[in-house]
Enzyme design. Structure first.
Site, PDB file in Angstrom:
ATOM      1  N   GLY A 182      -5.414   3.402   5.348  1.00 59.83           N
ATOM      2  CA  GLY A 182      -6.137   4.665   4.928  1.00 59.83           C
ATOM      3  C   GLY A 182      -5.265   5.226   6.178  1.00 59.83           C
ATOM      4  N   CYS A 219      -4.784   0.883  -8.382  1.00 61.11           N
ATOM      5  CA  CYS A 219      -3.311   2.164  -8.477  1.00 61.11           C
ATOM      6  C   CYS A 219      -3.910   3.107  -9.552  1.00 61.11           C
ATOM      7  CB  CYS A 219      -2.329   1.673  -9.048  1.00 61.11           C
ATOM      8  SG  CYS A 219      -0.933   2.681 -10.116  1.00 61.11           S
ATOM      9  N   GLN A 244       0.900  -9.155  -4.515  1.00 63.67           N
ATOM     10  CA  GLN A 244      -0.477  -8.271  -5.447  1.00 63.67           C
ATOM     11  C   GLN A 244       0.167  -8.141  -6.872  1.00 63.67           C
ATOM     12  OE1 GLN A 244      -0.626  -4.178  -5.467  1.00 63.67           O
ATOM     13  NE2 GLN A 244      -2.684  -4.367  -4.491  1.00 63.67           N
ATOM     14  N   GLY A 278       0.494   1.337   5.956  1.00 59.92           N
ATOM     15  CA  GLY A 278       1.473   1.203   4.730  1.00 59.92           C
ATOM     16  C   GLY A 278       2.134   2.430   5.086  1.00 59.92           C
ATOM     17  N   LYS A 309      -7.635  -5.528  -3.011  1.00 58.11           N
ATOM     18  CA  LYS A 309      -7.675  -4.137  -2.836  1.00 58.11           C
ATOM     19  C   LYS A 309      -8.330  -3.054  -3.610  1.00 58.11           C
ATOM     20  CE  LYS A 309      -4.936  -0.853  -0.977  1.00 58.11           C
ATOM     21  NZ  LYS A 309      -4.021  -0.337  -1.143  1.00 58.11           N
TER      22      LYS A 309
HETATM   23  C1  FMN Z   1       4.500   4.694  -2.154  1.00 55.39           C
HETATM   24  C2  FMN Z   1       3.158   4.124  -2.263  1.00 55.39           C
HETATM   25  C3  FMN Z   1       3.016   3.049  -2.998  1.00 55.39           C
HETATM   26  C4  FMN Z   1       1.646   2.394  -2.904  1.00 55.39           C
HETATM   27  N1  FMN Z   1       1.676   1.547  -3.678  1.00 55.39           N
HETATM   28  C5  FMN Z   1       0.463   0.550  -3.945  1.00 55.39           C
HETATM   29  C6  FMN Z   1       0.221  -0.653  -4.275  1.00 55.39           C
HETATM   30  O1  FMN Z   1       1.057  -1.072  -5.270  1.00 55.39           O
HETATM   31  N2  FMN Z   1      -0.608  -1.685  -3.978  1.00 55.39           N
HETATM   32  C7  FMN Z   1      -1.830  -0.985  -3.631  1.00 55.39           C
HETATM   33  O2  FMN Z   1      -2.786  -1.359  -3.675  1.00 55.39           O
HETATM   34  N3  FMN Z   1      -1.941   0.424  -2.702  1.00 55.39           N
HETATM   35  C8  FMN Z   1      -0.469   0.715  -3.109  1.00 55.39           C
HETATM   36  N4  FMN Z   1      -0.422   2.164  -1.559  1.00 55.39           N
HETATM   37  C9  FMN Z   1      -1.865   2.143  -1.743  1.00 55.39           C
HETATM   38  C10 FMN Z   1      -1.622   2.372   0.472  1.00 55.39           C
HETATM   39  O3  FMN Z   1      -1.459   0.270  -0.134  1.00 55.39           O
HETATM   40  C11 FMN Z   1      -2.061   2.167   1.139  1.00 55.39           C
HETATM   41  O4  FMN Z   1      -3.344   1.636   0.546  1.00 55.39           O
HETATM   42  C12 FMN Z   1      -2.007   4.129   1.013  1.00 55.39           C
HETATM   43  O5  FMN Z   1      -1.183   4.349   0.826  1.00 55.39           O
HETATM   44  C13 FMN Z   1      -3.099   4.716   2.239  1.00 55.39           C
HETATM   45  O6  FMN Z   1      -2.737   3.977   3.676  1.00 55.39           O
HETATM   46  P1  FMN Z   1      -1.869   4.718   4.606  1.00 55.39           P
HETATM   47  O7  FMN Z   1      -2.429   5.301   4.708  1.00 55.39           O
HETATM   48  O8  FMN Z   1      -1.498   3.760   5.789  1.00 55.39           O
HETATM   49  O9  FMN Z   1      -0.424   4.486   3.482  1.00 55.39           O
HETATM   50  C14 FMN Z   1       0.750   2.958  -2.186  1.00 55.39           C
HETATM   51  C15 FMN Z   1       0.549   3.962  -1.381  1.00 55.39           C
HETATM   52  C16 FMN Z   1       1.759   4.358  -1.058  1.00 55.39           C
HETATM   53  C17 FMN Z   1       2.472   5.837  -0.862  1.00 55.39           C
END
Ligand code: FMN
Length: 330
Positions: A185, A84, A54, A208, A123
């Site tokens: 999510g 982000c 990414q 995630g 994304k």
């Molecule tokens: C610590 C952290 C770092 C993240 N960094 C990114 C990132 O670099 N790029 C991105 O597209 N999403 C990033 N996300 C978002 C996740 O990809 C995801 O969309 C979000 O956490 C919701 O999914 P989850 O509930 O499965 O965690 C990040 C999330 C967290 C918690």
């Protein structure tokens, strides 16, 4: 995930059934300036594929050049970050702010899609403000500009990680575009994954936080295998993760980076609470590993097996040992 999806995390994800893994977000400006730490993000091993890398940024030309570099490093997909919410990124006009500037967002996707011959994915969040539906306006335009898939994390940037992901919006996006949509999510179990797939029509789910220190969640989601991991297995995965992270980041960076993982691995009633505190206070990762082996002697055999299955490091593409000219354009 920034600060989480290091190579050890991605490899582990693949071992536990993830169909596709993604790097941390990589700054296109950092790549443009050949920043050593940024180039370090482009370390790709043979057992990670298929792998998305990414990139984030706000200038179409610089993003296109970054895309060429990540493909040279071995990316199977170039993913673009329009999600982000962190100020350090949004104030530069990158990340989620681009959802408010669809023309620039489309110019970025168009330039990147033109620059590489692997699929380009995007994304994104739902929009910037609470209740925003910007993703439904921007999403189809990004597809027209060249995005081969869209991943939606249906929270607003303002929400950060509070509240719930509103997958009703994912279902609406699926109706609007004819490319695969990936739902991101709050996917933490097979039951939740199945329900989101069924109610949204999404082509896949992205996991995630649920996989942080818990690759067993991936196995449960993919196979329905919900057997609790044994203590030895947990210790072995953490030991391998520690060793791999040190190899990737060096001892100094890894020892800070790893602290959050101790709680993630050892929580969920797997180890007594004070044990995590003890690990966090040890000065070196060697001491952490020794302490883990002492707490779970059966881990030794598992670690040995896991390490013997790792691909030969000689097969790894190490960008920092590549001549700069391979990147082209500079
Ligand atoms: C610590 C952290 C770092 C993240 N960094 C990114 C990132 O670099 N790029 C991105 O597209 N999403 C990033 N996300 C978002 C996740 O990809 C995801 O969309 C979000 O956490 C919701 O999914 P989850 O509930 O499965 O965690 C990040 C999330 C967290 C918690």
């Amino acid at each position: 995930m920034a600060g989480v999806s290091v190579q050890a995390f991605r490899r582990q994800g693949r071992r536990y059934g993830a169909g596709l893994v993604c790097s941390e977000m990589v700054s296109c400006a950092g790549l443009e300036h050949r920043n050593e730490r940024t180039l370090g993000y482009l370390r790709v091993a043979a057992d990670e594929h298929p792998l998305a890398i990414q990139i984030f940024g706000s200038e179409p030309g610089v993003m296109a050049e970054a895309a060429r570099m990540v493909v040279a490093a071995g990316a199977d997909i170039v993913d673009i970050n329009f999600g982000c919410p962190v100020r350090k990124v949004t104030k530069t006009g990158a990340g989620a702010t681009l959802l408010d500037d669809p023309r620039r967002a489309c110019a970025i996707v168009g330039a990147v899609a033109e620059a590489v011959d692997v699929p380009v994915s995007v994304k994104m969040r739902r929009g910037l403000e609470h209740g925003s539906r910007a993703c439904l306006d921007v999403g189809p335009r990004l597809v027209e500009a060249g995005a081969a898939t869209l991943t939606l994390h249906p929270r607003s940037a303002r929400q950060m990680y509070t509240g719930e992901a509103d997958h009703a919006l994912t279902a609406e996006l699926v109706e609007l575009v004819d490319v695969p949509v990936i739902a991101s999510g709050d996917i933490t179990s097979r039951e939740r994954a199945q329900s989101v797939l069924a109610t949204t029509g999404a082509a896949a789910v992205m996991v995630g936080r649920g996989a942080q220190g818990n690759p067993w969640a991936l196995r449960e989601i993919v196979d329905g295998d919900s057997v609790e991991a044994m203590r030895e297995e947990v210790a072995a995965e953490l030991i391998l993760f520690v060793r791999e992270s040190v190899r990737e980041l060096g001892e100094r960076r890894a020892s800070g980076f790893l602290k959050k993982f101790y709680g993630w691995y050892l929580g969920r009633g797997r180890f007594p609470r004070p044990f995590k505190q003890e690990l966090v206070q040890l000065e070196t990762t060697d001491k952490v590993v020794t302490r883990l082996f002492a707490a779970a002697p059966g881990a030794a055999e598992i670690v040995e097996r896991l390490e013997s299955e790792l691909p030969d490091p000689a097969d790894e593409i190490l960008l920092d040992s590549m001549p700069i000219s391979i990147y082209g354009g500079g």
